[in-house]
Structure formats: structure tokens, C-alpha cells
Scaffold this active site. Structure first.
Site, mmCIF file in Angstrom:
data_model
loop_
_atom_site.group_PDB
_atom_site.id
_atom_site.type_symbol
_atom_site.label_atom_id
_atom_site.label_comp_id
_atom_site.label_asym_id
_atom_site.label_seq_id
_atom_site.Cartn_x
_atom_site.Cartn_y
_atom_site.Cartn_z
ATOM 1 C CG ASN A 1 -2.056 0.946 1.179
ATOM 2 O OD1 ASN A 1 -2.299 1.569 0.147
ATOM 3 N ND2 ASN A 1 -2.789 1.072 2.275
ATOM 4 C CD GLU B 1 -1.115 -3.000 10.614
ATOM 5 O OE1 GLU B 1 -2.100 -3.557 11.097
ATOM 6 O OE2 GLU B 1 -1.150 -1.858 10.133
ATOM 7 C CD GLU C 1 -7.423 -5.958 9.737
ATOM 8 O OE1 GLU C 1 -6.303 -6.347 9.373
ATOM 9 O OE2 GLU C 1 -7.651 -4.789 10.099
ATOM 10 C CE1 TYR D 1 -5.603 2.711 10.474
ATOM 11 C CE2 TYR D 1 -6.216 2.171 12.735
ATOM 12 C CZ TYR D 1 -5.984 1.782 11.430
ATOM 13 O OH TYR D 1 -6.162 0.477 11.087
ATOM 14 N NE ARG E 1 -3.324 -7.194 13.385
ATOM 15 C CZ ARG E 1 -4.210 -7.283 12.397
ATOM 16 N NH1 ARG E 1 -4.644 -8.434 11.973
ATOM 17 N NH2 ARG E 1 -4.669 -6.194 11.820
ATOM 18 C CG HIS F 1 -2.417 2.553 13.000
ATOM 19 N ND1 HIS F 1 -1.820 3.317 12.035
ATOM 20 C CD2 HIS F 1 -2.918 1.472 12.371
ATOM 21 C CE1 HIS F 1 -1.968 2.719 10.863
ATOM 22 N NE2 HIS F 1 -2.626 1.594 11.039
ATOM 23 C CG ASP G 1 -3.909 -2.065 2.808
ATOM 24 O OD1 ASP G 1 -4.775 -1.612 3.584
ATOM 25 O OD2 ASP G 1 -2.855 -2.575 3.204
ATOM 26 C CG HIS H 1 -2.605 -6.605 8.033
ATOM 27 N ND1 HIS H 1 -1.865 -5.844 7.164
ATOM 28 C CD2 HIS H 1 -3.405 -5.753 8.687
ATOM 29 C CE1 HIS H 1 -2.212 -4.579 7.294
ATOM 30 N NE2 HIS H 1 -3.139 -4.489 8.211
ATOM 31 C CD1 TRP I 1 -1.804 8.494 10.168
ATOM 32 C CD2 TRP I 1 -1.508 6.498 9.184
ATOM 33 N NE1 TRP I 1 -3.016 8.103 9.679
ATOM 34 C CE2 TRP I 1 -2.872 6.875 9.069
ATOM 35 C CE3 TRP I 1 -1.108 5.275 8.656
ATOM 36 C CZ2 TRP I 1 -3.832 6.087 8.437
ATOM 37 C CZ3 TRP I 1 -2.054 4.486 8.017
ATOM 38 C CH2 TRP I 1 -3.394 4.893 7.916
ATOM 39 C CG ASP J 1 -4.526 -0.931 14.793
ATOM 40 O OD1 ASP J 1 -3.462 -0.658 15.383
ATOM 41 O OD2 ASP J 1 -4.579 -1.303 13.604
ATOM 42 C CG HIS K 1 -11.919 -2.535 10.527
ATOM 43 N ND1 HIS K 1 -10.897 -1.828 9.960
ATOM 44 C CD2 HIS K 1 -11.407 -3.745 10.833
ATOM 45 C CE1 HIS K 1 -9.807 -2.586 9.914
ATOM 46 N NE2 HIS K 1 -10.102 -3.754 10.441
HETATM 47 O O1 EZ4 Z 1 -3.513 0.871 8.461
HETATM 48 O O2 EZ4 Z 1 -3.373 -1.771 6.086
HETATM 49 O O3 EZ4 Z 1 -5.108 -3.310 11.401
HETATM 50 N N1 EZ4 Z 1 -5.151 -2.787 10.328
HETATM 51 C C1 EZ4 Z 1 -4.443 -1.722 9.970
HETATM 52 C C2 EZ4 Z 1 -4.578 -1.292 8.531
HETATM 53 C C3 EZ4 Z 1 -3.391 -0.462 8.039
HETATM 54 C C4 EZ4 Z 1 -3.334 -0.455 6.531
HETATM 55 C C5 EZ4 Z 1 -2.082 0.235 6.018
HETATM 56 O O4 EZ4 Z 1 -1.859 -0.070 4.692
HETATM 57 O O5 EZ4 Z 1 -3.730 -1.149 10.772
HETATM 58 O O6 EZ4 Z 1 -5.772 -0.608 8.396
HETATM 59 CO CO CO Z 2 -3.361 -2.498 12.380
#
Ligand code: EZ4
Ligand code: CO
Length: 408
Positions: free
Chosen positions: A37, A268, A345, A159, A289, A218, A322, A318, A408, A216, A122
């Protein structure tokens, strides 16, 4: 039998996907997902310019040998571009082998260990009422485990929160941002840490104690902040807290782990077993993950998961939008076969993606199943793919209020 051609197909139905199609001299084809991605064309070039010439004439049955050859002959180790390219070759060869065997791929991985793979969806909301509606929508769609992401008062865009509720419950909270520059988001960890426990309290009050809930982080917290969040969320009995810290520093998880019994999921953005070595050996996490597609394919991820199994650590592969339907199918075959499956997921792809990739998986009673067609069970419609040319797209990034770039 020999590999007679290998083609890289870049398409952008709802977002960008890179697919490797390997064809044998007997006309059997296999697909692998090479999507990374925001850096898609780097993997497309790695495959086209450096890997495809090495594949021509090789025996497609020699999956382990091809994996070791591509990994070791590159000299340069690891990295997301290399490991995504190797993953695409690996999955395409497994697809071919299973088609030739006349079996769905999970049969070659040892057969089914369960009826299906428990999936989580989600849910998100800009405020608590909207979040509760989103959870209800996911329950109506059949999900039996739900990830909770919420806006934070004082922040413009966070996010995991859909900009607007999607059509029939489906949304892309981070659509392939088709902008010439990455979109900037703002972030404030202290505001987030104050806000999140109350959100989980509201969700538990509404839906009761049994529903598995995930979250998450993140990559945004320091180890001590993550320790505090894990502790503060303990009353709400999370299934997992994901990516609580940027885990390049595996030792950081020792500190988090020593303060909380909230289960932890990480990986991930990892691409080899070496990213997990300390985390697994010291039992610092509960769920792996990694995507099949970014970690060297089925061959490599299976080895990571077998290593994890010795420590009672489970899978949480994961599966965002994407990952293409090809990568999702590979994950589902692995989910079905391994013993230490945890959860899968599942963000649903958009309608144009389904025009390009013909899939045979099912989602019933909260469980995903890859179907019983020989191979992966996914076909690529190349004419449909050609109708959706590549569009440059970037993931967003974050800045703190004083302008400092943050994770991020
Ligand atoms: O932000 O796959 O747990 N899932 C995630 C995803 C990631 C994206 C980044 O390409 O954190 O949504
Ligand atoms: Co994630």
C-alpha cells in the site's frame, strides 16, 4: 513442467492492487498478491525487472527451493519490497500446485482444523452514538468480533474512523488516498489516552461482556503510555490491543507486558521471522499480525506461526482492503489449516474489486471459509483489471499540534 511466463498486473478498481500471474507450459496459472500500500510500483518493478527473468524455465513445483533462491540470491536481506515480491511468487506457486492436485490449497497445508475462520470487522464512529450504530451494523452483517476505533475530542481526523458511514455498512476509512501528496492528520496521545477507556465502557454497557472487542493503537504510543492504556482497558476485557508501540524495538514490549494483562497483537508492518524473534521467544505478544503478502508468503508465514505455536501465540493475519482478494484467499487457506489460529481481520472490498477478482470464499455465522475450488479459489479478470488503471495514492501521516511528525 516449466514456468513459461509471469506477468505483473497493476489495477486500481477501488484501490491499487499488484498481482503476479505465473503460467506454466501446460497452461496452468497461479496468482500471487504483490500489493504494498502506497509503494505499489516498487514491488511491480522488483518483480518485472528482477524476478520474472529468474522464474522463466523453472519447475513450478519447487516452492521451497524457489523461495530460498529468491531470498538468498538477492544478497540484500529482508525489507517490505523484497518480501512482498517473494510472497507473490510463493502464493502463485502454491495456487498452481493445488490446482494440479485438484484440491483447495488448505488441503495441501494439512487439511481443515476448523469449520471456518472467525473474522473481525471494523466499527468506528466520530462519537459514541455513531460508534454504537456501527457496531450494530456489523452484528447485523454477521460479525461475531468487532474492532472499535473512535474519534478523539479536539482532533480533526483519526486513524480507523470512517469519514462518512459507508453504503451498506462497508467503508474505507483510509481509501487509497488519490492525492499527489499524503493527507496530513493530527494527533495527541494524552487526549487519546483520556478518551478511549470511556468509549470501551459505553460499548460494553451496550453490548454486554461476551462480544470480542479489539482495538488498534497504530504504533502511536511510547512503551509507558502503552502500558497505561493496556492497564486502563483491562476492565473491558479486550480480545487484543494491536500495535501499541512502533515495534522495531522488540525489547520495548517487555515494559508493556510487565504492566498489563491486556492481550497484545503486533506485526502488520513486519516482513520476516527476525522481526518477531524476541517477541515470540519471550512471550511478549499474544497474536502475530503479519500478512501472508508482506512476509514472504505461505511458506514463510507458516514457519513464523509454527514458531509462535510453541509459545501458545496465535495468528491474527492482517486483512485490510489493501490486501487484494488473492492475498485474502491465501490467508484464509492458512487460517483453516493451522492449529494456532486466533482470528482473521476482514474489511470487505468494494464492488469494483469484485468485478476484477472473482472470489469463492464465504462468510457465514461470523466465519470465513476459502471455498473448495482447486487452488486459491480466485480468478483475475484481466479485461476488467485493464479498465481501472493505476492511480498514485498515499497513506496519510500525522503531526502533533506543534508540527512535529508523529507515527501514523
Ligand atoms: O492501516 O493496512 O489493522 N489494520 C491496519 C490497517 C493499516 C493499513 C495500512 O496499509 O492497521 O488498516
Ligand atoms: Co493495524
Amino acid at each position: 513442467m516449466k514456468i513459461s511466463s509471469a506477468d505483473v498486473i497493476v489495477t486500481s478498481p477501488d484501490r491499487n492492487f499488484v498481482t503476479l500471474k505465473i503460467t506454466t507450459d501446460e497452461g496452468v496459472t497461479g496468482l500471487g498478491d504483490a500489493t504494498l500500500n502506497g509503494r505499489e510500483l516498487a514491488v511491480a518493478s522488483y518483480l518485472r525487472d528482477h524476478v520474472v527473468p529468474l522464474l522463466l524455465g523453472r519447475d513450478p513445483h519447487r516452492i521451497e527451493d524457489t523461495w530460498q533462491f529468491l531470498y538468498r540470491s538477492a544478497y540484500w536481506r529482508r525489507g517490505p519490497v523484497t518480501m512482498s515480491a517473494i510472497a507473490a511468487v510463493d502464493v502463485a506457486l502454491w495456487d498452481i500446485k493445488a490446482k494440479l492436485a485438484g484440491m483447495p490449497l488448505y488441503q495441501l497445508l494439512g487439511g481443515a482444523s476448523r469449520h471456518g475462520a472467525l473474522a473481525y470487522g471494523h466499527a468506528s464512529g466520530r462519537d459514541v452514538p455513531q460508534l454504537l450504530d456501527s457496531v450494530r451494523e456489523h452484528l447485523e452483517l454477521g460479525f461475531r468480533a468487532i474492532r472499535i476505533q473512535t474519534a478523539v475530542p479536539g482532533l480533526n481526523k483519526v486513524y480507523g474512523v470512517a469519514a462518512q458511514p459507508g453504503v451498506d455498512g462497508r467503508y474505507d476509512y483510509e481509501p487509497a488516498q488519490r492525492t499527489p501528496l499524503p493527507v496530513e492528520e493530527d494527533w495527541d496521545t494524552r487526549a487519546y489516552l483520556r478518551h478511549l477507556p470511556g468509549v470501551f465502557e459505553a460499548v460494553r454497557n451496550e453490548f454486554g461482556p461476551a462480544l470480542p472487542l479489539l482495538h488498534d493503537g497504530h504504533h502511536r504510543m511510547t512503551p509507558i503510555q502503552a502500558a497505561r492504556l493496556g492497564r486502563d482497558l483491562e476492565p473491558y476485557d479486550l480480545f487484543w490491543l494491536e500495535d501499541c508501540t512502533p515495534a522495531e524495538n522488540q525489547e520495548a514490549l517487555r515494559l508493556v507486558r510487565s504492566h498489563t494483562v491486556t492481550p497484545l497483537a503486533i506485526g502488520e508492518v513486519f516482513n520476516t521471522v527476525w522481526d518477531y524473534q524476541t517477541l515470540i521467544r519471550e512471550q511478549l505478544i499474544d497474536y502475530v499480525r503479519s500478512a501472508v503478502t508482506h512476509t514472504g508468503g505461505i511458506t514463510a508465514l507458516r514457519k513464523v506461526l509454527d514458531f509462535a505455536a510453541q509459545y501458545q501465540i496465535k495468528s491474527g493475519i492482517h486483512g485490510p482492503t489493501d490486501i487484494s482478494p488473492v492475498g485474502m484467499a491465501a490467508a484464509l487457506h492458512l487460517d483453516l489449516a493451522i492449529h494456532n489460529f486466533g482470528i482473521q481481520e476482514y474489511m470487505r472490498h468494494g464492488p469494483r474489486t469484485a468485478e476484477v477478482f472473482r472470489q469463492s470464499f464465504t462468510f457465514t455465522d461470523g466465519l470465513l471459509h476459502p471455498g473448495d475450488q482447486p487452488g486459491l479459489g480466485v480468478e483475475l479478470d484481466e479485461q476488467a483489471a485493464a479498465r481501472f488503471p493505476y492511480v498514485p495514492a498515499y497513506l496519510p501521516y500525522s503531526r502533533l499540534h506543534d508540527g512535529t511528525v508523529h507515527d501514523w
